[in-house]
Design an enzyme around this catalytic site. Structure first.
Site, PDB file in Angstrom:
ATOM      1  CD  GLU A 171      -2.268  -1.146   2.943  1.00 46.43           C
ATOM      2  OE1 GLU A 171      -2.154  -0.125   3.670  1.00 46.43           O
ATOM      3  OE2 GLU A 171      -2.765  -2.201   3.338  1.00 46.43           O
TER       4      GLU A 171
ATOM      5  CE  LYS B  91       5.767   5.184   6.657  1.00 46.84           C
ATOM      6  NZ  LYS B  91       5.564   6.597   6.912  1.00 46.84           N
TER       7      LYS B  91
ATOM      8  CG  ASP C 130       5.053  12.564   4.653  1.00 44.47           C
ATOM      9  OD1 ASP C 130       4.880  12.232   5.849  1.00 44.47           O
ATOM     10  OD2 ASP C 130       5.979  13.292   4.265  1.00 44.47           O
TER      11      ASP C 130
ATOM     12  CE1 TYR D 279      -3.153   4.318   7.156  1.00 50.24           C
ATOM     13  CE2 TYR D 279      -2.818   2.385   8.526  1.00 50.24           C
ATOM     14  CZ  TYR D 279      -2.649   3.743   8.299  1.00 50.24           C
ATOM     15  OH  TYR D 279      -1.992   4.503   9.229  1.00 50.24           O
TER      16      TYR D 279
ATOM     17  CE  LYS E 213      10.331   6.952   5.407  1.00 50.33           C
ATOM     18  NZ  LYS E 213      10.299   7.401   6.774  1.00 50.33           N
TER      19      LYS E 213
ATOM     20  CB  CYS F 238      28.744  43.366  -7.554  1.00 49.15           C
ATOM     21  SG  CYS F 238      29.373  41.830  -8.231  1.00 49.15           S
TER      22      CYS F 238
ATOM     23  CB  CYS G  43      33.342  43.758  -9.231  1.00 47.70           C
ATOM     24  SG  CYS G  43      31.689  44.398  -9.547  1.00 47.70           S
TER      25      CYS G  43
ATOM     26  CB  CYS H 222      26.962  42.961 -10.921  1.00 45.25           C
ATOM     27  SG  CYS H 222      28.559  43.703 -11.258  1.00 45.25           S
TER      28      CYS H 222
ATOM     29  CB  CYS I 188      31.722  42.242 -12.638  1.00 44.31           C
ATOM     30  SG  CYS I 188      31.362  41.040 -11.358  1.00 44.31           S
TER      31      CYS I 188
HETATM   32  S1  IVH Z   1       0.322   0.627   8.782  1.00 40.72           S
HETATM   33  C1  IVH Z   1       0.351  -1.684  12.413  1.00 40.72           C
HETATM   34  N1  IVH Z   1      -0.282   1.565   6.431  1.00 40.72           N
HETATM   35  O1  IVH Z   1       3.030   5.523   8.368  1.00 40.72           O
HETATM   36  C2  IVH Z   1      -0.009  -0.663  11.452  1.00 40.72           C
HETATM   37  N2  IVH Z   1       0.751   3.021   7.986  1.00 40.72           N
HETATM   38  O2  IVH Z   1       5.247   4.513  10.849  1.00 40.72           O
HETATM   39  C3  IVH Z   1       1.009   0.377  11.329  1.00 40.72           C
HETATM   40  N3  IVH Z   1       1.045   5.320   7.153  1.00 40.72           N
HETATM   41  O3  IVH Z   1       2.199   6.125  11.666  1.00 40.72           O
HETATM   42  C4  IVH Z   1       0.719   1.388  10.288  1.00 40.72           C
HETATM   43  N4  IVH Z   1       0.121   4.990   5.185  1.00 40.72           N
HETATM   44  O4  IVH Z   1       0.725   7.194   9.962  1.00 40.72           O
HETATM   45  C5  IVH Z   1       0.267   1.832   7.629  1.00 40.72           C
HETATM   46  N5  IVH Z   1      -0.930   2.262   4.317  1.00 40.72           N
HETATM   47  C6  IVH Z   1      -0.393   2.526   5.516  1.00 40.72           C
HETATM   48  C7  IVH Z   1       0.088   3.807   5.857  1.00 40.72           C
HETATM   49  C8  IVH Z   1       0.665   4.019   7.102  1.00 40.72           C
HETATM   50  C9  IVH Z   1       0.693   5.860   5.984  1.00 40.72           C
HETATM   51  C10 IVH Z   1       1.736   6.027   8.243  1.00 40.72           C
HETATM   52  C11 IVH Z   1       1.080   5.894   9.564  1.00 40.72           C
HETATM   53  C12 IVH Z   1       2.141   5.377  10.506  1.00 40.72           C
HETATM   54  C13 IVH Z   1       3.402   5.518   9.714  1.00 40.72           C
HETATM   55  C14 IVH Z   1       4.306   4.326   9.902  1.00 40.72           C
END
Ligand code: IVH
Length: 684
Positions: A114, A116, A118, A241, A330, A424, A427, A442, A447
């Site tokens: 999935e 992640k 931010d 999720y 990551k 500048c 110069c 300048c 220069c």
């Molecule tokens: S699972 C046990 N799934 O990423 C479940 N986290 O450090 C743990 N995050 O604090 C989280 N998308 O805020 C999970 N599809 C996703 C996510 C997700 C974003 C964030 C979440 C968590 C951090 C992981």
């Protein structure tokens, strides 16, 4: 009668919620905003007659809660965990090996991948299908009650399952969907999509207000507003999720089915999750998104790889707060904060002064960054960036790292406001600013920071046309200390040239011959060669004919200069400034002494072309022609370019992001052309 109205009301409420779902979750509305508003207004009308009917799942109840003076604490029904990180395929495989040793069922496990996102982790509580409470993650045990704020997020269903008017995918047993657990707690990530974030900042900028740093901070700040009205005005959404806790009903036991189940209940769920039979496939899918992250509508800092079997995942236990059954893969970081130790100023080859950030070294995506661009001085002022600030830096793709803005909350009070240089840095000559441009320049021809470029321009074909003096040789001459300004070219001797690498008799003689010939160039070419800001071919011709020699031209004041048709106050000022610089006066003296002092030939003909007799002003960015390019184009076709719009202006050439000149042209009734029309006018 009231009974009938009540059932009408219930029907209408379900309808509005269903349209809301189509719009905010499925992103597939089937009615217009106007029709939606009509339904909502009808709902409000009935509610005003029967306030006793209003329930918390009415779409009218999303915003409107009064500001709070603090957030209450909420204990989560189960720990809200975080994840261990993997920084690449090898890390992920090492995780797999580790967990395999704990439980050999892992060998045959399936994986769900999935995004992640931010954003900000949020926890949503539903009792008997009604959204009753929502919290931040907090320390994982206790979070803050942000229910009123979360209610304003239209993607969050106020009641589950969401009644739909469509064909929601029937991947989940309807009995499970229709009777969700009496108490269900889900977790998701709240965020602001990139497009909405940019739009928000654009509006703020237009209103002259301060813009936000990035979607994540903005989302976090918006959810922690004490006034829900403010939260409601921010374009927040979320993706869900996880089921954190459930009571009084069954929920699926695999992650893949959980996602389908949540979707069937009416929650927004990612549409890029995939399930794989082996880890390598999961890793390659993850890596594909690492490359394609810019095509996602939100900021993702990685992908989460989860063991699909949730019972197996739970049996694996934890390391600290991190469940062993999943890992955050990551992507390389693109944004980091560091300290701005100082602001430096670079002088570009065109004389533009560009401020840059000198940073406490920091790693971004595997590269140590010590410098980042600050764009221009206006940017520093607009963002109120101070020396000593913690600043947010971004490095994405091939773009040079740049400063996004200061982290104002991290200020100690010792930070120093920055003042742009008046001289500048290369110069020490005074710097100049030209109307309609953000940059400071300048304009000293000698220069050192601009010397290569100035000489390159000086010797170029359209200027003094000195054959055999390419950029390599120019650099050699400067490096050897033989040339400190353009005038030095004319005092070079054979011995000096022979001392340079790659120079033999013949080459040296040829170059000296070219230089000797150049002494005979016309005055207008010499004026072009001096590279005075705003002075192109046609203007140089006019100046040459009007003043006849450089000493008269150098003594002309702005009024005298403006007698020339098409020569506006800005170019006049630019000329006066140039000739008043001591460094430039020195260059002129040296040129004179070297015999480079042409006088205008009386019979010189004005350049004629399709644009002769027309005066142009250019504003904004054109599709193909640069600033200098368009000037050259117009002048080579006989037209004149000036820099401010007046009644005498024949045409305004308009590009993207124009300045105030467009309005002025309109108010004066000056005709407006785009690049294509300009080319047409020139007969192209
Ligand atoms: S699972 C046990 N799934 O990423 C479940 N986290 O450090 C743990 N995050 O604090 C989280 N998308 O805020 C999970 N599809 C996703 C996510 C997700 C974003 C964030 C979440 C968590 C951090 C992981």
């Amino acid at each position: 009668m009231a009974d009938k109205l009540l059932s009408q009301y219930e029907e209408l409420k379900a309808q509005v919620n269903a349209h809301n779902y189509r719009y905010h979750v499925l992103d597939a509305p089937i009615i217009s905003d106007l029709e939606y508003d009509r339904l909502l207004n009808e709902l409000k009308r009935i509610e005003s007659l029967h306030p006793e009917w209003i329930t918390s799942d009415s779409p009218t109840q999303r915003a409107g809660a009064r500001p709070a003076d603090r957030f209450d604490k909420i204990r989560h029904p189960a720990a809200i965990l975080s994840l261990a990180n993997a920084f690449g395929g090898d890390d992920a495989r090492a995780w797999f090996e580790r967990v395999k040793k704990i439980d050999d069922r892992v060998e045959k496990a399936k994986f769900v991948v999935e995004p992640k996102i931010d954003g900000l982790s949020v926890v949503l509580h539903y009792r008997d299908g009604l959204f009753v409470q929502g919290a931040t993650r907090g320390d994982g045990e206790i979070g803050e009650d942000i229910t009123s704020n979360l209610r304003t997020i239209r993607a969050i269903p106020l009641r589950i399952p969401v009644q739909t008017i469509d064909d929601r995918p029937q991947t989940v047993k309807s009995s499970m969907v229709n009777r969700p657990p009496s108490y269900l707690v889900v977790r998701g990530e709240a965020f602001i999509p990139n497009k909405e974030f940019e739009e928000l900042n654009r509006k703020l900028e237009e209103a002259g207000e301060k813009t936000y740093l990035n979607p994540r901070n903005t989302a976090a700040g918006s959810l922690r507003q004490l006034d829900p009205q403010l939260t409601a005005s921010r374009p927040l959404t979320l993706l869900v999720y996880q089921i954190v806790y459930s009571e009084g009903g069954k929920v699926p036991t695999s992650q893949w089915e959980i996602l389908e189940y949540l979707k069937a209940l009416g929650f927004p769920v990612t549409d890029i999750a995939k399930r794989f039979d082996d880890l390598d496939s999961a890793i390659s899918y993850t890596e594909t998104w690492g490359e394609g992250r810019d095509t996602l509508p939100y900021e993702a800092d990685g992908m989460v790889i989860k063991i699909d079997d949730l019972n197996l995942a739970a049996d694996l236990g934890f390391t600290g707060k991190d469940p062993r059954g999943a890992i955050a893969f990551k992507f390389p970081a693109r944004e980091v904060t560091t300290t701005l130790s100082d602001i430096g100023v670079a002088v570009g080859r065109t004389g533009v002064l560009t401020p840059y950030a000198m940073l406490e070294p920091v790693e971004i995506g595997g590269v140590v960054v010590e410098r980042a661009t600050l764009h221009n001085f206006d940017f520093i002022a607009e963002k109120d960036i101070r020396v000593g600030d913690r600043v947010l830096i971004k490095r994405a793709g091939e773009v040079i790292p740049y400063v996004i803005g200061p982290v104002v909350d991290a200020r100690s009070g010792k930070e120093k406001t920055y003042k742009p240089p008046t001289k500048c840095p290369a110069c020490s000559q005074a710097v100049e600013h030209f109307e309609g441009e953000v940059a400071w320049y300048c304009v000293n021809a000698a220069c050192p920071a601009q010397l290569v470029r100035n000489i390159e321009h000086f010797v170029s074909r359209g200027a003094m046309d000195i054959v055999g003096l390419g950029i390599k040789i120019v650099e050699q001459l400067i490096e050897a200390g033989l040339v400190k300004d353009v005038a030095d070219l004319f005092t070079l001797n054979k011995d000096q040239l022979l001392g340079l690498e790659g120079f033999a008799e013949k080459k040296a003689e040829n170059l000296l011959k070219s230089l000797e010939q150049a002494k005979g160039q016309s005055l207008n070419r010499l004026i072009i060669a001096l590279g005075i800001h705003g002075v192109g071919e046609v203007m140089a011709g006019d100046l040459s004919r009007t003043f006849g020699n450089l000493s008269d031209l150098s003594k002309a004041n702005a009024d005298e200069l403006q007698q020339i048709e098409g020569l506006g106050p800005n170019i006049a000022e630019s000329l006066v400034d140039w000739f008043s610089q001591p460094a430039n006066q020195k260059v002129l003296k040296k040129l004179n002494a070297a015999g480079v002092w042409p006088v205008a030939k009386k019979d010189e003909k004005k350049k004629e072309g399709a644009l002769s007799g027309f005066t142009f002003v250019v504003t904004g960015t054109l599709p193909t022609l640069s600033r200098d390019g368009v000037k050259e184009f117009i002048e080579s076709n006989g037209g004149k370019v000036t820099d401010s719009v007046s009644k005498k202006t024949s045409y305004l050439v308009l590009g993207e992001n124009p300045g105030s000149k467009a309005e002025k042209a309109q108010s004066l009734g000056v005709k407006i052309l785009n690049e294509a029309e300009l080319r047409k006018l020139a007969g192209e």
